[in-house]
Structures are given as structure tokens and as C-alpha cells.
Design a protein around this motif. Structure first.
Motif, PDB file in Angstrom:
ATOM      1  N   GLY A  30      26.249   3.613  -4.011  1.00  0.00           N
ATOM      2  CA  GLY A  30      26.661   2.014  -4.000  1.00  0.00           C
ATOM      3  C   GLY A  30      26.207   1.208  -2.726  1.00  0.00           C
ATOM      4  O   GLY A  30      26.998   0.282  -2.342  1.00  0.00           O
ATOM      5  N   ARG A  31      25.397   1.705  -1.950  1.00  0.00           N
ATOM      6  CA  ARG A  31      24.800   1.369  -0.690  1.00  0.00           C
ATOM      7  C   ARG A  31      26.009   1.209   0.300  1.00  0.00           C
ATOM      8  O   ARG A  31      25.998   0.607   1.200  1.00  0.00           O
ATOM      9  CB  ARG A  31      24.343  -0.213  -0.960  1.00  0.00           C
ATOM     10  CG  ARG A  31      23.378  -0.386  -2.142  1.00  0.00           C
ATOM     11  CD  ARG A  31      22.614  -1.473  -1.883  1.00  0.00           C
ATOM     12  NE  ARG A  31      21.457  -1.477  -0.983  1.00  0.00           N
ATOM     13  CZ  ARG A  31      20.258  -0.736  -0.742  1.00  0.00           C
ATOM     14  NH1 ARG A  31      20.108  -0.160  -1.848  1.00  0.00           N
ATOM     15  NH2 ARG A  31      19.475  -0.756   0.153  1.00  0.00           N
ATOM     16  N   ARG A  32      26.860   2.122   0.103  1.00  0.00           N
ATOM     17  CA  ARG A  32      27.597   2.674   1.154  1.00  0.00           C
ATOM     18  C   ARG A  32      27.360   4.187   1.357  1.00  0.00           C
ATOM     19  O   ARG A  32      27.632   5.185   0.751  1.00  0.00           O
ATOM     20  CB  ARG A  32      29.162   2.687   0.769  1.00  0.00           C
ATOM     21  CG  ARG A  32      29.776   1.133   0.508  1.00  0.00           C
ATOM     22  CD  ARG A  32      31.225   1.325   0.148  1.00  0.00           C
ATOM     23  NE  ARG A  32      32.022   1.840   1.471  1.00  0.00           N
ATOM     24  CZ  ARG A  32      32.605   2.765   1.255  1.00  0.00           C
ATOM     25  NH1 ARG A  32      32.476   3.786   0.277  1.00  0.00           N
ATOM     26  NH2 ARG A  32      33.409   3.515   2.457  1.00  0.00           N
ATOM     27  N   LEU A  33      26.596   4.659   2.561  1.00  0.00           N
ATOM     28  CA  LEU A  33      26.177   5.900   2.834  1.00  0.00           C
ATOM     29  C   LEU A  33      26.466   6.346   4.198  1.00  0.00           C
ATOM     30  O   LEU A  33      25.912   5.503   5.238  1.00  0.00           O
ATOM     31  CB  LEU A  33      24.625   5.983   2.338  1.00  0.00           C
ATOM     32  CG  LEU A  33      24.059   7.285   2.412  1.00  0.00           C
ATOM     33  CD1 LEU A  33      24.503   8.156   1.266  1.00  0.00           C
ATOM     34  CD2 LEU A  33      22.564   7.095   2.165  1.00  0.00           C
ATOM     35  N   ARG A  34      26.493   7.615   4.252  1.00  0.00           N
ATOM     36  CA  ARG A  34      26.447   8.235   5.855  1.00  0.00           C
ATOM     37  C   ARG A  34      25.313   9.479   5.613  1.00  0.00           C
ATOM     38  O   ARG A  34      25.425  10.304   4.610  1.00  0.00           O
ATOM     39  CB  ARG A  34      27.631   9.046   6.115  1.00  0.00           C
ATOM     40  CG  ARG A  34      28.893   8.155   6.362  1.00  0.00           C
ATOM     41  CD  ARG A  34      30.105   8.463   6.840  1.00  0.00           C
ATOM     42  NE  ARG A  34      30.583   9.356   5.913  1.00  0.00           N
ATOM     43  CZ  ARG A  34      31.432  10.404   5.914  1.00  0.00           C
ATOM     44  NH1 ARG A  34      31.698  10.931   6.947  1.00  0.00           N
ATOM     45  NH2 ARG A  34      31.767  11.103   4.665  1.00  0.00           N
ATOM     46  N   LEU A  35      24.344   9.331   6.460  1.00  0.00           N
ATOM     47  CA  LEU A  35      23.030  10.431   6.211  1.00  0.00           C
ATOM     48  C   LEU A  35      23.049  11.189   7.331  1.00  0.00           C
ATOM     49  O   LEU A  35      22.899  10.528   8.482  1.00  0.00           O
ATOM     50  CB  LEU A  35      21.982   9.643   6.009  1.00  0.00           C
ATOM     51  CG  LEU A  35      20.497  10.210   5.737  1.00  0.00           C
ATOM     52  CD1 LEU A  35      20.743  11.411   4.592  1.00  0.00           C
ATOM     53  CD2 LEU A  35      19.467   9.305   5.591  1.00  0.00           C
ATOM     54  N   TRP A  36      22.779  12.371   7.422  1.00  0.00           N
ATOM     55  CA  TRP A  36      22.776  13.298   8.427  1.00  0.00           C
ATOM     56  C   TRP A  36      21.234  13.367   8.699  1.00  0.00           C
ATOM     57  O   TRP A  36      20.295  13.714   7.822  1.00  0.00           O
ATOM     58  CB  TRP A  36      23.388  14.541   8.001  1.00  0.00           C
ATOM     59  CG  TRP A  36      24.725  14.924   8.475  1.00  0.00           C
ATOM     60  CD1 TRP A  36      25.707  14.931   7.508  1.00  0.00           C
ATOM     61  CD2 TRP A  36      25.528  14.990   9.699  1.00  0.00           C
ATOM     62  NE1 TRP A  36      26.994  15.247   8.069  1.00  0.00           N
ATOM     63  CE2 TRP A  36      26.662  14.862   9.437  1.00  0.00           C
ATOM     64  CE3 TRP A  36      24.978  14.704  11.010  1.00  0.00           C
ATOM     65  CZ2 TRP A  36      27.779  15.191  10.318  1.00  0.00           C
ATOM     66  CZ3 TRP A  36      25.929  14.869  12.195  1.00  0.00           C
ATOM     67  CH2 TRP A  36      27.362  15.192  11.655  1.00  0.00           C
ATOM     68  N   ALA A  37      20.875  13.601  10.129  1.00  0.00           N
ATOM     69  CA  ALA A  37      19.595  14.023  10.460  1.00  0.00           C
ATOM     70  C   ALA A  37      19.851  15.268  11.420  1.00  0.00           C
ATOM     71  O   ALA A  37      19.962  15.033  12.649  1.00  0.00           O
ATOM     72  CB  ALA A  37      19.076  12.732  11.118  1.00  0.00           C
ATOM     73  N   HIS A  38      19.791  16.340  10.825  1.00  0.00           N
ATOM     74  CA  HIS A  38      19.993  17.475  11.527  1.00  0.00           C
ATOM     75  C   HIS A  38      18.787  17.872  12.696  1.00  0.00           C
ATOM     76  O   HIS A  38      17.794  18.037  12.239  1.00  0.00           O
ATOM     77  CB  HIS A  38      20.225  18.684  10.890  1.00  0.00           C
ATOM     78  CG  HIS A  38      21.655  18.644  10.009  1.00  0.00           C
ATOM     79  ND1 HIS A  38      22.698  18.679  10.355  1.00  0.00           N
ATOM     80  CD2 HIS A  38      21.726  18.362   8.647  1.00  0.00           C
ATOM     81  CE1 HIS A  38      23.772  18.307   9.543  1.00  0.00           C
ATOM     82  NE2 HIS A  38      23.069  18.240   8.240  1.00  0.00           N
ATOM     83  N   GLY A  39      19.303  18.087  13.821  1.00  0.00           N
ATOM     84  CA  GLY A  39      18.130  18.182  14.990  1.00  0.00           C
ATOM     85  C   GLY A  39      17.712  16.648  15.392  1.00  0.00           C
ATOM     86  O   GLY A  39      17.037  17.020  16.487  1.00  0.00           O
ATOM     87  N   GLY A  40      18.122  15.934  14.924  1.00  0.00           N
ATOM     88  CA  GLY A  40      17.758  14.529  15.313  1.00  0.00           C
ATOM     89  C   GLY A  40      16.004  14.324  15.392  1.00  0.00           C
ATOM     90  O   GLY A  40      15.641  13.591  16.205  1.00  0.00           O
ATOM     91  N   HIS A  41      15.313  14.914  14.488  1.00  0.00           N
ATOM     92  CA  HIS A  41      13.938  14.841  14.788  1.00  0.00           C
ATOM     93  C   HIS A  41      13.361  13.376  14.539  1.00  0.00           C
ATOM     94  O   HIS A  41      13.957  12.481  13.638  1.00  0.00           O
ATOM     95  CB  HIS A  41      13.418  15.682  13.714  1.00  0.00           C
ATOM     96  CG  HIS A  41      13.390  17.127  13.775  1.00  0.00           C
ATOM     97  ND1 HIS A  41      12.961  17.952  14.880  1.00  0.00           N
ATOM     98  CD2 HIS A  41      14.280  18.175  12.998  1.00  0.00           C
ATOM     99  CE1 HIS A  41      13.485  19.065  14.716  1.00  0.00           C
ATOM    100  NE2 HIS A  41      14.061  19.261  13.652  1.00  0.00           N
ATOM    101  N   PRO A  42      12.242  12.960  15.232  1.00  0.00           N
ATOM    102  CA  PRO A  42      11.627  11.955  14.898  1.00  0.00           C
ATOM    103  C   PRO A  42      11.454  11.171  13.713  1.00  0.00           C
ATOM    104  O   PRO A  42      11.889   9.882  13.489  1.00  0.00           O
ATOM    105  CB  PRO A  42      10.621  11.631  15.938  1.00  0.00           C
ATOM    106  CG  PRO A  42      10.611  12.884  16.802  1.00  0.00           C
ATOM    107  CD  PRO A  42      11.433  13.744  16.097  1.00  0.00           C
ATOM    108  N   ALA A  43      11.091  12.128  12.774  1.00  0.00           N
ATOM    109  CA  ALA A  43      10.844  11.526  11.185  1.00  0.00           C
ATOM    110  C   ALA A  43      12.209  11.229  10.433  1.00  0.00           C
ATOM    111  O   ALA A  43      12.316  10.343   9.742  1.00  0.00           O
ATOM    112  CB  ALA A  43       9.977  12.564  10.581  1.00  0.00           C
ATOM    113  N   ALA A  44      13.244  11.996  10.770  1.00  0.00           N
ATOM    114  CA  ALA A  44      14.416  11.850  10.300  1.00  0.00           C
ATOM    115  C   ALA A  44      14.927  10.387  10.966  1.00  0.00           C
ATOM    116  O   ALA A  44      15.549   9.916  10.106  1.00  0.00           O
ATOM    117  CB  ALA A  44      15.557  13.070  10.495  1.00  0.00           C
ATOM    118  N   ARG A  45      15.044  10.396  11.950  1.00  0.00           N
ATOM    119  CA  ARG A  45      15.509   8.939  12.764  1.00  0.00           C
ATOM    120  C   ARG A  45      14.670   7.796  12.255  1.00  0.00           C
ATOM    121  O   ARG A  45      15.219   6.760  11.739  1.00  0.00           O
ATOM    122  CB  ARG A  45      15.307   9.078  14.182  1.00  0.00           C
ATOM    123  CG  ARG A  45      16.074  10.146  14.993  1.00  0.00           C
ATOM    124  CD  ARG A  45      16.289   9.806  16.495  1.00  0.00           C
ATOM    125  NE  ARG A  45      15.023   9.669  17.203  1.00  0.00           N
ATOM    126  CZ  ARG A  45      14.402  10.769  17.634  1.00  0.00           C
ATOM    127  NH1 ARG A  45      15.068  11.962  17.662  1.00  0.00           N
ATOM    128  NH2 ARG A  45      13.255  10.454  18.327  1.00  0.00           N
TER     129      ARG A  45
END
Length: 312
Positions: free
Chosen positions: A102-117
Motif C-alpha cells: 500500500g506504498r507504506r514500506l520499510r526495506l532493509w539493505a543488509h551490509g549497506g551495499h551501494p547497489a542496495a542503497r
């Protein structure tokens, strides 16, 4: 792309294999322990699975959406097979997760890699949480003898017997933390069934309270009862040679007296005695008091997980 409420054992196994393959490239799993546990065991309320398949029905992309928190936006994780990256699959998975939330989202980027960011920014998400993984060596561990508050003793967890009391203490200790504080009996059972589970490394702190005179069967008082006020659950990652400060919790009424520090030291001593060379833990970067305690115990930041969310 398929969106499913539950996975068959074969499909769950394929997803776990995908996560492990990607982790060998990325340095850490793109899906958390909780997310991996939720792959198995059939339907779980509020959890949806997103599958991307290639020719031959091969699973090459996976996303998980968990919408069980009554207040926070649904949380998500995703992973794409290293051989299939650079073709927009991550963006397609992210867009599907965003749409189904519903366009309410929390998304993890484990390790904070540039592609995930970059993916998070492409999806219009903003950074709001930083989770640090900290480590310290356990060889030649030299910590002072733990000092427990008066009336507090420590023993190890008894599976089955202590389940309900621990879940209640955990909920109070982490009432501010939606992921840890909402653990259920099923979540606990999932972890007890894992090969790493060892009750000898699960420490419970009890405060002994004298029962009232009227409660005593002889009317004379003197009987003592234990109230669970804190705990330190350790975990061993045998293949990586790591021991984890898995979770340390202290009930609100017992905080501020040094119990958390003492429990942490007890767990670290246990891991060192087990021959584990390095200890690790996770802590929110904005939890300055906890970060300070861990730094004083010799921990330093090893890597960082980032969580992004839609604008409120």
C-alpha cells in the motif's frame, strides 16, 4: 513473478539456496534470520513471499513482506541471484513489494551495499535506521568479575518450563522495539529447533523476593520466589567462528543497576570458555547508551545494515 502466502518445502529450500549463494558474493545474507525462519513451516500471518523465476523454473529472485506490526509500515527484504543482477529484477521486486504494502514500506539493505542503497533511492525511500554489527576478539578475554544487583541470581534457560516467563520479560524489555518485542511462542519454538540452539548459553537473571507471611503454608514467611528480570541469550556461528550476543534484555523495573552489563559479561565469558575466537552483536546506532557500553567492553563497528522507508 509469483506472490504466495506460503511456500512448499521444495520452494523454501530453493529460496534458502538462493540466499546462501548471494551471501557468498555479498559477504552476508540479504534476508535476516527471522526472514529465513519464516520461509518454512507453512502459512504465517501477515507474511507474503515474492518469487522471480527464470527458464527451467529456477528461483532467481526473492522478496519477503511482513505486515504484522500494528503501527509500523510493513517490513521487506529482497535478494537477486548474482548471475541475474543488472537486469532490473531488483527494481521489479522492490516495486512489487511497494505496491503490495500500500506504498507504506520499510526495506532493509543488509551490509549497506551501494547497489542496495541505489535501489532504495530509486524506489523513493529514505534512510531512517542504521543497525551496526560490532565485534571484539574473545582470545585472552580479560573482563572483571560480573557484579549482580543485590538479590539477583543467574541460571540457565529450561526449555518448556521458562518459555512463557521469558516471552513476557522479552516483551517488556523490548516494548519499544517492534521486531524483538513481538516474538511469539512460535518464534521461540523456531529458534529452539535450530541446530545452534544451546540452553547452556541462555542466561536468565532472577530477583528473589520473599513471599508474604500469609502466602507461607506455615504462616511464617521465609519462602522465596524468583522473578525473571533480565536475560542474555548467546548464539554460536560455528562455521564463521563467531559467538553472538544474540539478545540482552532487562525489564524496565530492573534497569539502571548494572544488570545488563553483568549479563553481557557473563555471556562473553561463556563464549570464550567455549573456544569461540570472536564475539559479535547488533545494536541500533542511535542507541547511544548501549553503543557506549559495548565500546567500553572492547567492541568496534564491523559493518552496518540500513533500513529505508517511504515518507510518512
Amino acid at each position: 513473478m509469483q506472490v504466495l502466502d506460503e511456500l512448499t518445502p521444495d520452494v523454501a529450500g530453493a529460496v534458502l539456496e538462493l540466499i546462501e549463494t548471494a551471501a557468498r558474493t555479498d559477504g552476508q545474507p540479504a534476508v535476516s534470520e527471522q526472514g529465513r525462519l519464516q520461509l518454512r513451516g507453512g502459512h504465517r500471518e501477515g507474511v507474503k513471499h515474492f518469487l522471480v523465476r527464470a527458464e527451467g523454473d529456477r528461483v532467481v529472485g526473492y522478496g519477503q513482506l511482513e505486515g504484522t506490526d500494528p503501527v509500523e509500515a510493513p517490513a521487506a527484504e529482497l535478494v537477486v541471484h548474482p548471475e541475474f543482477r543488472g537486469h532490473g529484477l531488483g527494481r521489479k521486486l522492490g516495486s512489487a513489494l511497494l505496491e503490495h504494502s500500500g506504498r507504506r514500506l520499510r526495506l532493509w539493505a543488509h551490509g549497506g551495499h551501494p547497489a542496495a542503497r541505489h535501489l532504495a533511492q530509486t524506489l523513493g525511500l529514505t534512510l531512517f535506521r542504521e543497525l551496526r554489527q560490532m565485534r571484539r576478539p574473545l582470545t585472552d578475554l580479560d573482563l572483571p568479575e560480573p557484579v549482580l544487583p543485590e538479590g539477583v541470581t543467574v541460571r540457565t534457560f529450561q526449555p518448556g518450563t521458562d518459555d512463557a516467563a521469558w516471552l513476557a520479560a522479552n516483551a517488556e524489555a523490548f516494548a519499544h522495539h517492534p521486531e524483538q518485542g513481538s516474538l511469539t511462542q512460535r518464534d521461540l519454538d523456531d529458534r529452539k529447533a535450530e541446530s545452534w540452539f544451546d540452553p547452556k548459553g541462555f542466561f536468565l537473571a532472577e530477583r528473589q523476593e520473599e513471599a508474604s507471611r500469609s502466602d507461607s503454608p506455615r504462616g511464617g514467611g521465609g519462602r522465596r520466589e524468583g522473578e525473571l528480570v533480565g536475560f542474555h541469550w548467546t548464539k554460536k556461528h560455528a562455521e564463521e567462528g563467531l559467538g553472538e550476543v544474540y539478545v540482552v534484555g532487562v525489564r524496565p523495573g530492573a534497569q539502571g543497576g548494572g544488570l545488563g552489563k553483568a549479563l553481557t559479561a557473563i555471556g562473553l565469558r561463556h563464549l570464550a570458555a567455549e573456544g569461540v575466537p570472536t564475539a559479535m552483536l547488533y545494536v541500533d546506532a542511535d542507541n547511544v547508551p548501549a553503543v557506549t557500553v559495548y565500546e567500553r567492553l572492547g567492541f568496534v563497528t564491523h559493518e552496518t545494515d540500513l533500513m529505508y522507508r517511504t515518507e510518512l
